[in-house]
Design a protein around this motif. Structure first.
Motif, PDB file in Angstrom:
ATOM      1  N   ALA A  94       0.831  -1.209   0.000  1.00 27.76           N
ATOM      2  CA  ALA A  94       0.000   0.000   0.000  1.00 27.76           C
ATOM      3  C   ALA A  94       0.859   1.250   0.000  1.00 27.76           C
ATOM      4  O   ALA A  94       0.583   2.207  -0.725  1.00 27.76           O
ATOM      5  N   ASP A  95       1.925   1.240   0.816  1.00 30.73           N
ATOM      6  CA  ASP A  95       2.811   2.400   0.866  1.00 30.73           C
ATOM      7  C   ASP A  95       3.503   2.622  -0.478  1.00 30.73           C
ATOM      8  O   ASP A  95       3.669   3.756  -0.927  1.00 30.73           O
ATOM      9  N   HIS A  96       3.930   1.528  -1.121  1.00 32.43           N
ATOM     10  CA  HIS A  96       4.599   1.633  -2.422  1.00 32.43           C
ATOM     11  C   HIS A  96       3.654   2.219  -3.464  1.00 32.43           C
ATOM     12  O   HIS A  96       4.024   3.125  -4.222  1.00 32.43           O
ATOM     13  N   ALA A  97       2.411   1.718  -3.486  1.00 33.40           N
ATOM     14  CA  ALA A  97       1.430   2.217  -4.450  1.00 33.40           C
ATOM     15  C   ALA A  97       1.111   3.682  -4.193  1.00 33.40           C
ATOM     16  O   ALA A  97       0.995   4.486  -5.126  1.00 33.40           O
ATOM     17  N   SER A  98       0.996   4.043  -2.918  1.00 32.96           N
ATOM     18  CA  SER A  98       0.709   5.428  -2.575  1.00 32.96           C
ATOM     19  C   SER A  98       1.851   6.348  -2.990  1.00 32.96           C
ATOM     20  O   SER A  98       1.628   7.447  -3.510  1.00 32.96           O
ATOM     21  N   SER A  99       3.099   5.884  -2.784  1.00 32.75           N
ATOM     22  CA  SER A  99       4.261   6.684  -3.175  1.00 32.75           C
ATOM     23  C   SER A  99       4.334   6.865  -4.685  1.00 32.75           C
ATOM     24  O   SER A  99       4.642   7.954  -5.175  1.00 32.75           O
ATOM     25  N   LEU A 100       4.047   5.803  -5.425  1.00 35.52           N
ATOM     26  CA  LEU A 100       4.062   5.898  -6.883  1.00 35.52           C
ATOM     27  C   LEU A 100       3.026   6.901  -7.376  1.00 35.52           C
ATOM     28  O   LEU A 100       3.294   7.697  -8.279  1.00 35.52           O
ATOM     29  N   GLU A 101       1.844   6.860  -6.778  1.00 25.12           N
ATOM     30  CA  GLU A 101       0.779   7.784  -7.189  1.00 25.12           C
ATOM     31  C   GLU A 101       1.177   9.223  -6.911  1.00 25.12           C
ATOM     32  O   GLU A 101       0.997  10.114  -7.754  1.00 25.12           O
ATOM     33  N   ALA A 102       1.721   9.466  -5.718  1.00 25.22           N
ATOM     34  CA  ALA A 102       2.147  10.823  -5.366  1.00 25.22           C
ATOM     35  C   ALA A 102       3.288  11.286  -6.260  1.00 25.22           C
ATOM     36  O   ALA A 102       3.337  12.444  -6.684  1.00 25.22           O
ATOM     37  N   MET A 103       4.216  10.370  -6.574  1.00 30.20           N
ATOM     38  CA  MET A 103       5.341  10.714  -7.444  1.00 30.20           C
ATOM     39  C   MET A 103       4.863  11.079  -8.842  1.00 30.20           C
ATOM     40  O   MET A 103       5.287  12.091  -9.423  1.00 30.20           O
ATOM     41  N   ASP A 104       3.974  10.266  -9.396  1.00 30.37           N
ATOM     42  CA  ASP A 104       3.471  10.524 -10.749  1.00 30.37           C
ATOM     43  C   ASP A 104       2.727  11.856 -10.824  1.00 30.37           C
ATOM     44  O   ASP A 104       2.859  12.595 -11.808  1.00 30.37           O
ATOM     45  N   GLU A 105       1.967  12.148  -9.785  1.00 33.50           N
ATOM     46  CA  GLU A 105       1.220  13.409  -9.770  1.00 33.50           C
ATOM     47  C   GLU A 105       2.168  14.603  -9.748  1.00 33.50           C
ATOM     48  O   GLU A 105       1.993  15.568 -10.499  1.00 33.50           O
ATOM     49  N   ALA A 106       3.194  14.540  -8.897  1.00 33.70           N
ATOM     50  CA  ALA A 106       4.146  15.648  -8.808  1.00 33.70           C
ATOM     51  C   ALA A 106       4.978  15.762 -10.092  1.00 33.70           C
ATOM     52  O   ALA A 106       5.273  16.873 -10.558  1.00 33.70           O
ATOM     53  N   LYS A 107       5.337  14.624 -10.671  1.00 33.02           N
ATOM     54  CA  LYS A 107       6.103  14.648 -11.919  1.00 33.02           C
ATOM     55  C   LYS A 107       5.290  15.278 -13.047  1.00 33.02           C
ATOM     56  O   LYS A 107       5.800  16.105 -13.813  1.00 33.02           O
ATOM     57  N   SER A 108       4.021  14.895 -13.161  1.00 31.56           N
ATOM     58  CA  SER A 108       3.155  15.472 -14.196  1.00 31.56           C
ATOM     59  C   SER A 108       3.024  16.974 -14.016  1.00 31.56           C
ATOM     60  O   SER A 108       3.026  17.738 -14.991  1.00 31.56           O
ATOM     61  N   ARG A 109       2.927  17.398 -12.750  1.00 24.76           N
ATOM     62  CA  ARG A 109       2.842  18.833 -12.470  1.00 24.76           C
ATOM     63  C   ARG A 109       4.132  19.528 -12.888  1.00 24.76           C
ATOM     64  O   ARG A 109       4.105  20.615 -13.473  1.00 24.76           O
TER      65      ARG A 109
END
Length: 222
Positions: A94-109
């Motif tokens: 769960a932590d890994h998936a959450s980190s990936l989601e947060a990373m992708d969002e910040a990268k897209s921004r």
């Protein structure tokens, strides 16, 4: 409150606080970690750690809480810890998936801000992505992206550092070599720029901006 004469806790003191502590625990935890989502709250390691801390009731004992209250609180803490304990491997996933989601969002921004030529904001967004990046591969990409944004801001030393860090992670990453070459060219370190840009094109000949920069540096070196 301060214990009364003889060390007895007055009404409404530690004993009554300890009695209601198990009831207030979920509310206190919710306030402490600032989350409204119960599922996310239960996954949060700070939330689970609080249960472990409550099991250590030595401070309450010294404050005058009765053995019965301490037993009740310890039992409540144990039940709470068992309630929030994740299944084996579930928390890490769960932590890994959450980190990936947060990373992708910040990268897209960061990508969007770079296209809008808001380079400092873009670099900051890539920094947020790096802070939650769970793997080395994406980290190299984020470092190379931030190097480009920092270079556009004129922060060439920082850009060089990011490009070299990216290459330490992925020595065959063409865009990181390209970023480093562009930074070296901006710093007029033309020999280093030639080497980095040439290496980038060996790895990926389709980098058109790198082709143009290499020609510029070659003309300067003649």
């Amino acid at each position: 409150r301060t214990p009364g004469p003889g060390g007895e806790a007055p009404p409404g003191g530690w004993r009554s606080c300890a009695c209601v502590a198990p009831l207030l625990l979920p509310v206190c935890c919710g306030v402490a970690v600032g989350m409204a989502d119960a599922a996310a709250l239960l996954r949060d390691p700070r939330f689970r750690d609080l249960a472990k801390r409550l099991a250590d009731v030595g401070a309450l004992h010294k404050a005058g809480a009765s053995d019965a209250v301490l037993d009740t609180l310890a039992e409540a803490a144990a039940r709470f810890a068992a309630r929030v304990a994740p299944a084996p491997g579930a928390d890490a996933s769960a932590d890994h998936a959450s980190s990936l989601e947060a990373m992708d969002e910040a990268k897209s921004r960061g990508n969007q801000l770079f296209r809008e030529r808001k380079f400092l904001d873009s670099a900051m967004a890539y920094g947020r992505a790096l802070a939650v990046c769970p793997a080395e591969g994406p980290r190299a990409v984020l470092l190379a992206n931030r190097a480009a944004a920092l270079s556009e801001c004129g922060r060439l030393d920082d850009a060089e550092s990011d490009a070299r860090l990216a290459l330490r992670i992925r020595p065959d990453y063409a865009k990181a070599w390209a970023r480093l070459g562009h930074v070296m060219a901006s710093m007029r370190r033309d020999r280093e720029a030639l080497a980095a840009l040439s290496r980038a094109l060996e790895l990926d000949p389709s980098l058109s901006a790198t082709v143009a920069m290499l020609e510029t540096v070659r003309r300067r070196c003649r």
